[in-house]
Scaffold this active site. Structure first.
Site, PDB file in Angstrom:
ATOM      1  N   ARG A  55       0.835  -1.199   0.000  1.00 55.24           N
ATOM      2  CA  ARG A  55       0.000   0.000   0.000  1.00 55.24           C
ATOM      3  C   ARG A  55       0.869   1.248   0.000  1.00 55.24           C
ATOM      4  NH1 ARG A  55      -5.034   0.360   2.218  1.00 55.24           N
ATOM      5  NH2 ARG A  55      -4.614  -1.493   3.440  1.00 55.24           N
ATOM      6  N   SER A  69     -11.839   6.302  16.248  1.00 52.95           N
ATOM      7  CA  SER A  69     -12.353   5.034  16.775  1.00 52.95           C
ATOM      8  C   SER A  69     -11.396   4.439  17.800  1.00 52.95           C
ATOM      9  CB  SER A  69     -12.577   4.047  15.618  1.00 52.95           C
ATOM     10  OG  SER A  69     -12.930   2.766  16.101  1.00 52.95           O
ATOM     11  N   GLY A  74     -10.023   1.866  21.497  1.00 55.90           N
ATOM     12  CA  GLY A  74      -8.759   1.142  21.492  1.00 55.90           C
ATOM     13  C   GLY A  74      -8.572   0.408  20.182  1.00 55.90           C
ATOM     14  N   GLN A  77      -8.567  -4.761  16.497  1.00 56.10           N
ATOM     15  CA  GLN A  77      -7.896  -5.836  15.748  1.00 56.10           C
ATOM     16  C   GLN A  77      -6.386  -5.650  15.841  1.00 56.10           C
ATOM     17  OE1 GLN A  77      -8.822  -5.956  11.580  1.00 56.10           O
ATOM     18  NE2 GLN A  77      -7.513  -7.726  11.180  1.00 56.10           N
ATOM     19  N   GLY A  94      -1.223  -4.227   9.010  1.00 52.91           N
ATOM     20  CA  GLY A  94      -1.875  -3.338   9.969  1.00 52.91           C
ATOM     21  C   GLY A  94      -1.281  -1.940  10.022  1.00 52.91           C
ATOM     22  N   GLU A  95      -0.732  -1.466   8.886  1.00 56.56           N
ATOM     23  CA  GLU A  95      -0.080  -0.150   8.918  1.00 56.56           C
ATOM     24  C   GLU A  95      -1.069   0.971   9.211  1.00 56.56           C
ATOM     25  OE1 GLU A  95       3.003   2.707   6.394  1.00 56.56           O
ATOM     26  OE2 GLU A  95       2.697   0.619   5.816  1.00 56.56           O
ATOM     27  N   ARG A  96      -2.310   0.866   8.715  1.00 54.67           N
ATOM     28  CA  ARG A  96      -3.296   1.905   9.015  1.00 54.67           C
ATOM     29  C   ARG A  96      -3.559   1.975  10.516  1.00 54.67           C
ATOM     30  NH1 ARG A  96      -8.134   1.420   7.842  1.00 54.67           N
ATOM     31  NH2 ARG A  96      -8.690   3.598   7.557  1.00 54.67           N
ATOM     32  N   ARG A  97      -3.688   0.817  11.153  1.00 60.66           N
ATOM     33  CA  ARG A  97      -3.915   0.804  12.608  1.00 60.66           C
ATOM     34  C   ARG A  97      -2.724   1.389  13.352  1.00 60.66           C
ATOM     35  NH1 ARG A  97      -4.938  -5.280  12.532  1.00 60.66           N
ATOM     36  NH2 ARG A  97      -4.707  -4.945  10.287  1.00 60.66           N
ATOM     37  N   ASN A 129      -2.954  -7.664   2.446  1.00 60.97           N
ATOM     38  CA  ASN A 129      -3.350  -6.355   1.948  1.00 60.97           C
ATOM     39  C   ASN A 129      -4.204  -6.463   0.694  1.00 60.97           C
ATOM     40  OD1 ASN A 129      -2.158  -3.816   3.363  1.00 60.97           O
ATOM     41  ND2 ASN A 129      -0.578  -5.370   3.531  1.00 60.97           N
TER      42      ASN A 129
END
Length: 300
Positions: A55, A69, A74, A77, A94-97, A129
């Site tokens: 991405r 959120s 917290g 995921q 999980g880069e967005r998280r 991804n």
């Protein structure tokens, strides 16, 4: 109660990983079974971004929504990382998280720990991804290409790994034959993958670009684009464009307006307008601090 117990366990395992005497490097090491596959609270500063991340575009609005959120609920995921050297980890997915957690100011993030070599890490990152819905068609195509080039998978094997039909994989990868300008147009949302699939039937990149300009300036549909490409091969492209199409919806952005944007945000703002009058404004930033500065300007 169960969630609180799991979180407490994650913090306990985190302390275990910070003990040099328990530096786990393989599944045969002592305490490896307590770590691999479990959710562990890791220091965000100990996690590096995966160089294999397919991405490249992150929608800032959705990233802010995710941050909101996370601030309220917290990180639901956990991210997935692989262990590198002592107390150092590399992001697999999980880069967005992770980015949103940094925006919120979290010091730790829940994570699954994997022990994987580079090929496994790349495969896991790409496959996970690809399954997401917010990758654009070109990013998906590039991910398929990397699975073939760097993992040495065949197109059939890629199809099996990602759970897609071979024809679907092939259709995405054919987009990479488009002129780079057109690929950018797909990524920016000026045309769809359907438009791209029609244009790819033209071999000459200059002619592809001409067709692309007509699609954008006259807001042609996929069906109209297919007719235009067919007419191109027959030598009568102009006859394929409906006379009802016009450029009245389009307009030019004045240079002084662009300068006004740049002066206000303190950045070189990019303004693009399509033939139907729709467009996008892109505001670049150089760091989290710069992002927060721009955000304050927008909210002021």
């Amino acid at each position: 109660m169960a969630l609180a117990k799991k979180q407490a366990m994650g913090r306990g395992l985190s302390a275990l990983l910070k003990d040099p005497e328990n530096d786990i490097k393989s599944v045969t090491d002592k305490n490896a079974d307590k770590v691999v596959g479990n959710i562990i609270e890791l220091d965000i500063e100990a996690i590096e971004i995966n160089p294999f991340q397919p991405r490249t575009n992150f929608n800032e609005e959705s990233l802010q929504e995710l941050a909101t959120s996370i601030r309220e609920l917290g990180v639901i995921q956990p991210i997935t990382v692989r262990k590198m050297e002592f107390n150092k980890y590399q992001l697999i997915s999980g880069e967005r998280r992770l980015r949103a957690s940094k925006i919120v100011g979290l010091k730790t993030v829940p994570a699954y720990i994997r022990l994987a070599d580079d090929n496994e890490s790349l495969t896991m990152a790409l496959v996970e991804n690809i399954q997401r819905h917010d990758l654009d068609p070109i990013e998906i195509a590039l991910s398929y290409q990397r699975l073939m080039d760097e993992i040495q998978l065949t197109q059939e094997q890629v199809s099996d790994r990602v759970g897609k039909k071979r024809s679907t994989v092939a259709n995405y990868m054919r987009l990479l034959k488009l002129d780079p300008i057109i690929q950018t147009g797909i990524r920016d949302g000026f045309i769809s993958m359907g438009h791209g699939r029609a244009i790819i039937n033209i071999d000459n990149h200059d002619d592809q670009a001409d067709i692309y300009q007509k699609i954008v300036s006259q807001n042609l549909s996929v069906r109209e684009t297919e007719a235009l490409v067919k007419a191109y091969h027959e030598g009568t492209p102009e006859k394929a464009i409906p006379s009802s199409k016009n450029n009245d919806a389009s307009f030019d952005v004045k240079s002084e307006d662009k300068k006004a944007f740049a002066n206000y945000f303190g950045a070189k703002v990019d303004v693009k307008v399509a033939g139907n009058g729709k467009g996008k404004i892109t505001i670049p930033f150089t760091s989290e601090e710069d992002f927060n500065r721009i955000l304050k300007l927008i909210n002021s």
